[in-house]
Design a protein around this motif. Structure first.
Motif, mmCIF file in Angstrom:
data_model
loop_
_atom_site.group_PDB
_atom_site.id
_atom_site.type_symbol
_atom_site.label_atom_id
_atom_site.label_comp_id
_atom_site.label_asym_id
_atom_site.label_seq_id
_atom_site.Cartn_x
_atom_site.Cartn_y
_atom_site.Cartn_z
ATOM 1 N N ILE A 195 -12.137 65.287 -16.714
ATOM 2 C CA ILE A 195 -13.714 64.800 -16.192
ATOM 3 C C ILE A 195 -13.365 63.254 -15.674
ATOM 4 N N ASN A 196 -14.074 63.130 -14.592
ATOM 5 C CA ASN A 196 -13.811 62.028 -13.652
ATOM 6 C C ASN A 196 -15.048 61.307 -14.380
ATOM 7 N N ALA A 197 -14.846 60.314 -15.243
ATOM 8 C CA ALA A 197 -15.827 59.219 -15.997
ATOM 9 C C ALA A 197 -15.928 58.092 -15.226
ATOM 10 N N ASN A 198 -15.562 57.833 -14.119
ATOM 11 C CA ASN A 198 -15.594 56.453 -13.604
ATOM 12 C C ASN A 198 -17.145 55.931 -13.482
ATOM 13 N N ALA A 199 -17.521 54.869 -13.466
ATOM 14 C CA ALA A 199 -18.676 54.011 -13.310
ATOM 15 C C ALA A 199 -19.082 54.208 -12.258
ATOM 16 N N ARG A 200 -18.238 53.970 -11.207
ATOM 17 C CA ARG A 200 -18.533 54.093 -9.780
ATOM 18 C C ARG A 200 -17.617 55.029 -8.929
ATOM 19 N N HIS A 201 -18.128 55.880 -7.954
ATOM 20 C CA HIS A 201 -17.251 57.231 -7.395
ATOM 21 C C HIS A 201 -17.509 56.409 -5.993
ATOM 22 N N ARG A 202 -16.380 55.673 -5.445
ATOM 23 C CA ARG A 202 -16.357 55.145 -4.182
ATOM 24 C C ARG A 202 -15.423 55.491 -3.396
ATOM 25 N N GLY A 203 -15.262 55.832 -2.012
ATOM 26 C CA GLY A 203 -14.194 56.130 -1.565
ATOM 27 C C GLY A 203 -14.233 56.703 -0.108
ATOM 28 N N SER A 204 -13.286 57.058 0.542
ATOM 29 C CA SER A 204 -13.323 57.850 1.814
ATOM 30 C C SER A 204 -12.475 58.989 1.759
ATOM 31 N N PHE A 205 -13.007 60.374 2.239
ATOM 32 C CA PHE A 205 -12.508 61.423 1.640
ATOM 33 C C PHE A 205 -11.987 62.381 2.744
ATOM 34 N N THR A 206 -10.825 62.579 2.827
ATOM 35 C CA THR A 206 -10.130 63.403 3.854
ATOM 36 C C THR A 206 -9.652 64.706 2.935
ATOM 37 N N SER A 207 -10.142 65.958 3.112
ATOM 38 C CA SER A 207 -9.638 67.051 2.484
ATOM 39 C C SER A 207 -8.205 67.321 2.903
ATOM 40 N N PRO A 208 -7.302 67.189 1.784
ATOM 41 C CA PRO A 208 -6.013 67.662 2.071
ATOM 42 C C PRO A 208 -5.600 69.042 2.373
ATOM 43 N N GLU A 209 -6.674 70.156 2.129
ATOM 44 C CA GLU A 209 -6.509 71.423 2.493
ATOM 45 C C GLU A 209 -7.169 71.701 3.808
ATOM 46 N N ALA A 210 -8.336 70.877 4.023
ATOM 47 C CA ALA A 210 -8.712 71.210 5.378
ATOM 48 C C ALA A 210 -9.180 69.618 6.239
ATOM 49 N N PRO A 211 -8.361 68.943 6.460
ATOM 50 C CA PRO A 211 -8.436 67.904 7.314
ATOM 51 C C PRO A 211 -9.050 67.901 8.478
ATOM 52 N N HIS A 212 -9.021 68.986 8.892
ATOM 53 C CA HIS A 212 -9.733 69.197 10.463
ATOM 54 C C HIS A 212 -11.339 69.419 10.203
ATOM 55 N N MET A 213 -11.590 69.809 8.866
ATOM 56 C CA MET A 213 -12.886 70.038 8.673
ATOM 57 C C MET A 213 -13.752 68.714 8.005
ATOM 58 N N ILE A 214 -13.053 68.131 7.134
ATOM 59 C CA ILE A 214 -13.807 66.881 6.254
ATOM 60 C C ILE A 214 -12.679 65.772 6.387
ATOM 61 N N GLN A 215 -12.941 64.810 7.433
ATOM 62 C CA GLN A 215 -12.153 63.576 7.430
ATOM 63 C C GLN A 215 -12.709 62.322 7.326
ATOM 64 N N ASP A 216 -12.274 61.575 6.777
ATOM 65 C CA ASP A 216 -13.033 59.974 6.255
ATOM 66 C C ASP A 216 -14.462 60.078 5.943
ATOM 67 N N LEU A 217 -14.859 61.065 5.179
ATOM 68 C CA LEU A 217 -16.224 61.153 4.609
ATOM 69 C C LEU A 217 -16.287 60.206 3.437
ATOM 70 N N ARG A 218 -17.217 59.199 3.903
ATOM 71 C CA ARG A 218 -17.442 57.866 2.695
ATOM 72 C C ARG A 218 -18.472 58.388 1.800
#
Ligand SMILES: [Fe+2]
Length: 284
Positions: A67-90
Protein backbone atom coordinates in the motif's frame (compact mmCIF):
# COMPACT_ATOMS: atom_id res chain seq x y z
CA UNK A 1 -17.66 5.04 12.83
CA UNK A 2 -16.61 5.41 9.26
CA UNK A 3 -18.42 4.22 6.21
CA UNK A 4 -18.03 3.13 2.65
CA UNK A 5 -20.13 5.69 0.78
CA UNK A 6 -19.18 4.95 -2.83
CA UNK A 7 -17.88 1.85 -4.61
CA UNK A 8 -17.16 1.65 -8.31
CA UNK A 9 -15.43 -0.40 -10.96
CA UNK A 10 -13.76 2.01 -13.38
CA UNK A 11 -11.65 2.21 -16.48
CA UNK A 12 -8.21 3.82 -16.47
CA UNK A 13 -7.19 3.46 -20.13
CA UNK A 14 -4.68 6.07 -21.33
CA UNK A 15 -6.90 6.83 -24.31
CA UNK A 16 -9.23 8.69 -21.93
CA UNK A 17 -6.68 11.42 -21.40
CA UNK A 18 -5.43 11.25 -24.98
CA UNK A 19 -9.01 11.90 -26.08
CA UNK A 20 -8.92 15.28 -24.36
CA UNK A 21 -6.23 16.68 -26.59
CA UNK A 22 -7.36 19.03 -29.29
CA UNK A 23 -8.85 17.40 -32.37
CA UNK A 24 -8.35 13.90 -31.00
CA UNK A 25 -10.23 11.33 -33.10
CA UNK A 26 -10.99 9.58 -29.80
CA UNK A 27 -12.92 12.50 -28.36
CA UNK A 28 -16.35 11.11 -29.23
CA UNK A 29 -15.38 7.50 -28.52
CA UNK A 30 -14.31 8.31 -24.96
CA UNK A 31 -16.78 11.12 -24.14
CA UNK A 32 -19.27 8.97 -22.22
CA UNK A 33 -16.55 7.27 -20.17
CA UNK A 34 -14.95 10.62 -19.31
CA UNK A 35 -18.30 12.14 -18.38
CA UNK A 36 -19.21 9.20 -16.17
CA UNK A 37 -15.90 9.33 -14.31
CA UNK A 38 -16.54 13.00 -13.62
CA UNK A 39 -20.03 12.08 -12.43
CA UNK A 40 -18.54 9.59 -9.96
CA UNK A 41 -16.30 12.37 -8.69
CA UNK A 42 -19.31 14.64 -8.27
CA UNK A 43 -21.14 11.96 -6.30
CA UNK A 44 -18.11 11.41 -4.10
CA UNK A 45 -18.00 15.13 -3.31
CA UNK A 46 -21.72 15.23 -2.48
CA UNK A 47 -21.19 12.27 -0.12
CA UNK A 48 -18.29 14.12 1.53
CA UNK A 49 -15.70 11.48 0.73
CA UNK A 50 -12.46 12.18 2.56
CA UNK A 51 -10.39 9.39 0.96
CA UNK A 52 -10.35 7.36 -2.24
CA UNK A 53 -8.93 3.86 -1.83
CA UNK A 54 -7.82 2.69 -5.28
CA UNK A 55 -7.22 -0.97 -6.10
CA UNK A 56 -4.69 -0.40 -8.88
CA UNK A 57 -4.16 -3.16 -11.48
CA UNK A 58 -1.22 -1.25 -12.97
CA UNK A 59 0.77 -1.25 -9.77
CA UNK A 60 1.93 -4.84 -10.21
CA UNK A 61 3.88 -6.58 -7.50
CA UNK A 62 5.98 -9.70 -7.79
CA UNK A 63 6.56 -9.75 -4.03
CA UNK A 64 3.36 -9.63 -2.03
CA UNK A 65 0.87 -6.94 -1.04
CA UNK A 66 1.76 -3.26 -0.82
CA UNK A 67 0.00 0.00 0.00
CA UNK A 68 1.27 3.47 -0.78
CA UNK A 69 0.88 5.19 2.59
CA UNK A 70 2.61 8.44 1.67
CA UNK A 71 1.16 11.58 3.22
CA UNK A 72 1.56 13.32 -0.15
CA UNK A 73 1.60 11.82 -3.63
CA UNK A 74 3.55 14.16 -5.81
CA UNK A 75 5.44 13.47 -8.98
CA UNK A 76 5.73 13.44 -12.73
CA UNK A 77 4.69 10.16 -14.30
CA UNK A 78 5.86 8.61 -17.53
CA UNK A 79 4.43 5.15 -18.07
CA UNK A 80 7.25 2.58 -18.40
CA UNK A 81 4.96 0.36 -20.48
CA UNK A 82 3.49 3.11 -22.64
CA UNK A 83 5.75 6.18 -22.65
CA UNK A 84 4.20 7.25 -25.95
CA UNK A 85 0.79 7.46 -24.30
CA UNK A 86 1.49 8.91 -20.85
CA UNK A 87 4.47 11.20 -20.55
CA UNK A 88 5.45 13.70 -17.86
CA UNK A 89 2.01 13.65 -16.29
CA UNK A 90 2.18 15.71 -13.13
CA UNK A 91 0.14 14.84 -10.09
CA UNK A 92 -0.08 16.26 -6.60
CA UNK A 93 -2.57 14.56 -4.31
CA UNK A 94 -2.86 14.25 -0.53
CA UNK A 95 -2.41 10.79 0.96
CA UNK A 96 -4.00 9.13 3.97
CA UNK A 97 -1.28 7.46 5.99
CA UNK A 98 -3.60 6.56 8.85
CA UNK A 99 -6.09 4.70 6.67
CA UNK A 100 -3.34 2.97 4.67
CA UNK A 101 -1.73 1.69 7.86
CA UNK A 102 -5.11 0.69 9.30
CA UNK A 103 -5.84 -1.43 6.21
CA UNK A 104 -2.47 -3.18 6.57
CA UNK A 105 -3.13 -3.75 10.29
CA UNK A 106 -6.56 -5.25 9.61
CA UNK A 107 -5.05 -7.56 6.99
CA UNK A 108 -2.38 -8.60 9.48
CA UNK A 109 -5.09 -9.57 11.96
CA UNK A 110 -6.42 -11.88 9.24
CA UNK A 111 -2.92 -13.38 8.78
CA UNK A 112 -2.21 -11.60 5.49
CA UNK A 113 1.08 -9.73 5.29
CA UNK A 114 0.56 -6.31 3.70
CA UNK A 115 3.23 -3.61 3.75
CA UNK A 116 2.20 0.07 4.01
CA UNK A 117 5.04 2.28 2.79
CA UNK A 118 5.97 5.87 3.45
CA UNK A 119 8.68 6.37 0.84
CA UNK A 120 8.69 9.77 -0.89
CA UNK A 121 10.06 8.30 -4.13
CA UNK A 122 7.32 5.66 -4.29
CA UNK A 123 5.06 7.19 -6.91
CA UNK A 124 1.60 6.36 -8.18
CA UNK A 125 0.86 4.23 -11.23
CA UNK A 126 -1.59 5.25 -13.91
CA UNK A 127 -4.29 2.90 -12.62
CA UNK A 128 -4.56 5.45 -9.82
CA UNK A 129 -3.50 8.65 -11.58
CA UNK A 130 -5.96 8.42 -14.49
CA UNK A 131 -9.14 7.86 -12.41
CA UNK A 132 -8.03 10.52 -9.92
CA UNK A 133 -7.56 12.97 -12.80
CA UNK A 134 -11.34 12.83 -13.25
CA UNK A 135 -12.70 11.95 -9.80
CA UNK A 136 -10.31 13.96 -7.71
CA UNK A 137 -8.95 16.86 -9.76
CA UNK A 138 -6.88 19.28 -7.69
CA UNK A 139 -6.71 16.69 -4.90
CA UNK A 140 -9.82 17.67 -2.99
CA UNK A 141 -9.76 14.22 -1.32
CA UNK A 142 -6.97 11.99 0.00
CA UNK A 143 -5.74 8.95 -1.92
CA UNK A 144 -4.58 5.49 -0.85
CA UNK A 145 -3.27 3.29 -3.65
CA UNK A 146 -3.09 -0.50 -3.26
CA UNK A 147 -0.99 -2.75 -5.48
CA UNK A 148 -2.04 -5.93 -7.28
CA UNK A 149 0.24 -8.91 -6.62
CA UNK A 150 0.85 -11.29 -9.50
CA UNK A 151 1.68 -14.35 -7.42
CA UNK A 152 -1.20 -14.74 -5.01
CA UNK A 153 -4.66 -16.25 -4.77
CA UNK A 154 -8.25 -15.13 -4.95
CA UNK A 155 -8.54 -15.94 -1.25
CA UNK A 156 -5.70 -13.61 -0.27
CA UNK A 157 -7.02 -10.72 -2.36
CA UNK A 158 -10.43 -11.32 -0.83
CA UNK A 159 -8.85 -11.06 2.62
CA UNK A 160 -7.36 -7.68 1.72
CA UNK A 161 -10.70 -6.42 0.37
CA UNK A 162 -12.43 -7.45 3.58
CA UNK A 163 -9.68 -5.85 5.66
CA UNK A 164 -10.13 -2.63 3.69
CA UNK A 165 -13.84 -2.54 4.54
CA UNK A 166 -13.17 -3.13 8.25
CA UNK A 167 -10.53 -0.41 8.31
CA UNK A 168 -12.92 2.02 6.60
CA UNK A 169 -15.66 1.30 9.13
CA UNK A 170 -13.30 2.01 12.02
CA UNK A 171 -11.80 5.11 10.41
CA UNK A 172 -14.44 7.71 11.24
CA UNK A 173 -14.30 8.80 7.60
CA UNK A 174 -16.45 8.65 4.50
CA UNK A 175 -14.45 6.59 2.04
CA UNK A 176 -14.81 5.59 -1.62
CA UNK A 177 -13.39 2.39 -3.10
CA UNK A 178 -12.33 2.52 -6.72
CA UNK A 179 -11.57 -0.78 -8.46
CA UNK A 180 -9.39 0.39 -11.31
CA UNK A 181 -9.14 -2.15 -14.09
CA UNK A 182 -10.57 -3.75 -17.19
CA UNK A 183 -13.25 -6.33 -17.61
CA UNK A 184 -11.62 -8.72 -20.12
CA UNK A 185 -8.05 -7.83 -20.98
CA UNK A 186 -6.71 -9.48 -24.11
CA UNK A 187 -4.78 -6.75 -25.90
CA UNK A 188 -4.08 -6.56 -29.61
CA UNK A 189 -0.75 -8.05 -30.70
CA UNK A 190 1.86 -5.65 -31.98
CA UNK A 191 1.08 -6.18 -35.67
CA UNK A 192 -2.51 -5.05 -35.07
CA UNK A 193 -1.68 -1.90 -33.12
CA UNK A 194 -3.07 0.54 -35.64
CA UNK A 195 -5.68 3.29 -35.22
CA UNK A 196 -8.50 0.73 -35.17
CA UNK A 197 -7.03 -0.93 -32.06
CA UNK A 198 -8.27 1.93 -29.89
CA UNK A 199 -11.89 1.05 -30.50
CA UNK A 200 -12.04 -2.69 -31.17
CA UNK A 201 -12.15 -5.83 -29.06
CA UNK A 202 -9.44 -8.47 -29.53
CA UNK A 203 -11.68 -11.43 -28.70
CA UNK A 204 -15.36 -11.87 -29.46
CA UNK A 205 -15.43 -14.56 -26.77
CA UNK A 206 -14.22 -11.99 -24.24
CA UNK A 207 -16.78 -9.44 -25.40
CA UNK A 208 -19.61 -11.92 -25.03
CA UNK A 209 -18.53 -12.91 -21.53
CA UNK A 210 -18.08 -9.26 -20.51
CA UNK A 211 -21.62 -8.49 -21.68
CA UNK A 212 -22.94 -11.46 -19.73
CA UNK A 213 -21.13 -10.22 -16.62
CA UNK A 214 -22.71 -6.78 -17.01
CA UNK A 215 -26.10 -8.45 -17.36
CA UNK A 216 -25.54 -10.48 -14.19
CA UNK A 217 -24.61 -7.29 -12.36
CA UNK A 218 -27.69 -5.50 -13.69
CA UNK A 219 -29.83 -8.35 -12.40
CA UNK A 220 -27.94 -8.42 -9.09
CA UNK A 221 -26.99 -12.04 -9.65
CA UNK A 222 -23.76 -11.57 -7.74
CA UNK A 223 -23.69 -15.12 -6.38
CA UNK A 224 -23.43 -16.44 -9.92
CA UNK A 225 -20.85 -13.80 -10.80
CA UNK A 226 -18.65 -14.71 -7.83
CA UNK A 227 -18.95 -18.38 -8.78
CA UNK A 228 -17.65 -17.64 -12.28
CA UNK A 229 -15.04 -15.06 -11.26
CA UNK A 230 -12.05 -17.46 -10.98
CA UNK A 231 -12.71 -18.82 -14.50
CA UNK A 232 -13.55 -15.35 -15.84
CA UNK A 233 -10.24 -13.94 -14.59
CA UNK A 234 -8.25 -16.67 -16.32
CA UNK A 235 -10.20 -17.30 -19.52
CA UNK A 236 -10.81 -13.62 -20.27
CA UNK A 237 -7.22 -12.57 -19.59
CA UNK A 238 -7.98 -10.62 -16.42
CA UNK A 239 -5.85 -7.57 -15.77
CA UNK A 240 -3.67 -8.51 -12.76
CA UNK A 241 -5.92 -11.53 -12.31
CA UNK A 242 -8.87 -9.16 -11.79
CA UNK A 243 -7.43 -8.39 -8.34
CA UNK A 244 -9.32 -5.08 -8.28
CA UNK A 245 -12.66 -6.80 -8.83
CA UNK A 246 -11.89 -9.48 -6.23
CA UNK A 247 -10.98 -6.84 -3.64
CA UNK A 248 -14.00 -4.69 -4.54
CA UNK A 249 -16.50 -7.51 -4.11
CA UNK A 250 -14.79 -8.62 -0.90
CA UNK A 251 -15.24 -5.08 0.45
CA UNK A 252 -18.88 -5.07 -0.67
CA UNK A 253 -19.70 -8.33 1.13
CA UNK A 254 -18.73 -10.90 -1.51
CA UNK A 255 -21.68 -12.96 -2.76
CA UNK A 256 -24.06 -11.59 -0.13
CA UNK A 257 -23.90 -8.11 -1.66
CA UNK A 258 -27.28 -7.22 -3.13
CA UNK A 259 -27.03 -3.54 -4.04
CA UNK A 260 -27.79 -1.96 -7.40
CA UNK A 261 -25.16 -1.98 -10.13
CA UNK A 262 -25.56 1.28 -12.02
CA UNK A 263 -23.82 1.19 -15.37
CA UNK A 264 -22.67 4.74 -16.08
CA UNK A 265 -21.56 4.42 -19.69
CA UNK A 266 -21.76 1.95 -22.53
CA UNK A 267 -19.32 -0.94 -22.58
CA UNK A 268 -16.41 0.03 -24.80
CA UNK A 269 -13.26 -1.64 -26.17
CA UNK A 270 -9.80 -0.15 -25.87
CA UNK A 271 -6.66 -1.71 -27.38
CA UNK A 272 -8.55 -5.02 -27.46
CA UNK A 273 -9.75 -5.00 -23.82
CA UNK A 274 -13.28 -4.49 -22.47
CA UNK A 275 -13.97 -1.38 -20.39
CA UNK A 276 -16.78 -0.04 -18.21
CA UNK A 277 -17.69 2.36 -15.41
CA UNK A 278 -20.18 0.94 -12.89
CA UNK A 279 -21.23 2.21 -9.48
CA UNK A 280 -22.22 -0.49 -6.99
CA UNK A 281 -24.62 1.16 -4.59
CA UNK A 282 -23.93 0.48 -0.95
CA UNK A 283 -26.46 0.89 1.82
CA UNK A 284 -25.61 4.05 3.69
FE1 LIG B 1 -4.93 -1.21 -17.54
Amino acid sequence: MGQLVLAAKVTHVPSLMLSETNASPLRDARAAAVQSLRELGRRARVREVSTFVVFDTHWLSNFGYHINANARHRGSFTSPEAPHMIQDLRYDLPGDTALAEAIAAEADKASLKVLAHQVPTLGLEYGTIVPMHYLNPDGWAKVVSIASPLFTSLEESRTLGEATRRAIEKSGKNVAIIASGSLSHRLWPNKNLGPDAWTSIASEFNRQVDLRVLQLWQERRYREFIAMLPDYAVKCNGEAGMADTIMLFAALGWDSFDGEAEQLCDYFPSSGSGQINVEFHVNR
